[in-house]
Design a protein around this motif. Structure first.
Motif, PDB file in Angstrom:
ATOM      1  N   UNK A   9      79.831 -14.382  49.055  1.00 52.69           N
ATOM      2  CA  UNK A   9      80.303 -14.358  50.433  1.00 52.69           C
ATOM      3  C   UNK A   9      81.643 -15.082  50.558  1.00 52.69           C
ATOM      4  N   UNK A  10      81.780 -16.185  49.843  1.00 53.99           N
ATOM      5  CA  UNK A  10      83.031 -16.951  49.874  1.00 53.99           C
ATOM      6  C   UNK A  10      84.203 -16.111  49.360  1.00 53.99           C
ATOM      7  N   UNK A  11      84.003 -15.437  48.249  1.00 53.58           N
ATOM      8  CA  UNK A  11      85.059 -14.596  47.681  1.00 53.58           C
ATOM      9  C   UNK A  11      85.415 -13.460  48.629  1.00 53.58           C
ATOM     10  N   UNK A  12      84.411 -12.872  49.261  1.00 51.71           N
ATOM     11  CA  UNK A  12      84.653 -11.763  50.182  1.00 51.71           C
ATOM     12  C   UNK A  12      85.447 -12.222  51.402  1.00 51.71           C
ATOM     13  N   UNK A  13      85.104 -13.391  51.933  1.00 53.03           N
ATOM     14  CA  UNK A  13      85.824 -13.910  53.103  1.00 53.03           C
ATOM     15  C   UNK A  13      87.264 -14.250  52.734  1.00 53.03           C
ATOM     16  N   UNK A  14      87.480 -14.887  51.574  1.00 55.40           N
ATOM     17  CA  UNK A  14      88.843 -15.216  51.138  1.00 55.40           C
ATOM     18  C   UNK A  14      89.674 -13.954  50.932  1.00 55.40           C
ATOM     19  N   UNK A  15      89.073 -12.929  50.350  1.00 55.20           N
ATOM     20  CA  UNK A  15      89.787 -11.672  50.143  1.00 55.20           C
ATOM     21  C   UNK A  15      90.126 -11.021  51.486  1.00 55.20           C
ATOM     22  N   UNK A  18      93.068 -12.767  53.074  1.00 48.30           N
ATOM     23  CA  UNK A  18      94.330 -12.406  52.430  1.00 48.30           C
ATOM     24  C   UNK A  18      94.772 -11.004  52.827  1.00 48.30           C
ATOM     25  N   UNK A  19      93.837 -10.075  52.919  1.00 46.54           N
ATOM     26  CA  UNK A  19      94.174  -8.697  53.293  1.00 46.54           C
ATOM     27  C   UNK A  19      94.748  -8.652  54.710  1.00 46.54           C
ATOM     28  N   UNK A  20      94.112  -9.385  55.627  1.00 46.55           N
ATOM     29  CA  UNK A  20      94.572  -9.392  57.018  1.00 46.55           C
ATOM     30  C   UNK A  20      95.660 -10.429  57.284  1.00 46.55           C
ATOM     31  N   UNK A  21      96.078 -11.135  56.244  1.00 49.57           N
ATOM     32  CA  UNK A  21      97.159 -12.124  56.316  1.00 49.57           C
ATOM     33  C   UNK A  21      96.894 -13.206  57.375  1.00 49.57           C
ATOM     34  N   UNK A  22      95.675 -13.721  57.369  1.00 50.56           N
ATOM     35  CA  UNK A  22      95.328 -14.777  58.315  1.00 50.56           C
ATOM     36  C   UNK A  22      94.948 -16.082  57.617  1.00 50.56           C
TER      37      UNK A  22
END
Length: 96
Positions: A9-15, A18-22
């Motif tokens: 879940x942590x990796x998914x949230x970090x990704x 980054x994708x949404x540049x927030x």
């Protein structure tokens, strides 16, 4: 059993951040929320305004004495903030 393309879940949230540049804005908000822990409650109570823009931390303080002390401790404050964020979030402090 985990599949090869499964993520925590942590990796998914970090990704996603980054994708949404927030991610940067999230880190900036975290630093503002942890301001009393970074500089202490007496200083945080005298901080009227605090925001980060273009790697610059803008501060407005009630007390000129506290402002003078923070001016002398600029490099330590910047170092603490960047360590807390695990990245270069602030390069300069500007007193308003």
């Amino acid at each position: 059993m985990r599949k090869a393309n499964d993520k925590s879940l942590k990796e998914a949230i970090e990704q996603m951040m980054q994708v949404y540049k927030i991610k940067r804005k999230f880190d900036e908000t975290g630093i503002i929320a942890h301001w009393p822990e970074l500089v202490g409650k007496p200083v945080a109570n005298r901080t009227k305004e605090l925001f980060i823009h273009d790697k610059k931390l803008f501060l407005r303080l009630e007390s000129s004495v506290v402002k003078n002390e923070l001016m002398n401790m600029r490099s330590q404050i910047i170092q603490k903030i960047n360590e807390e964020a695990n990245s270069i979030l602030v390069e300069e402090i500007i007193f308003l």
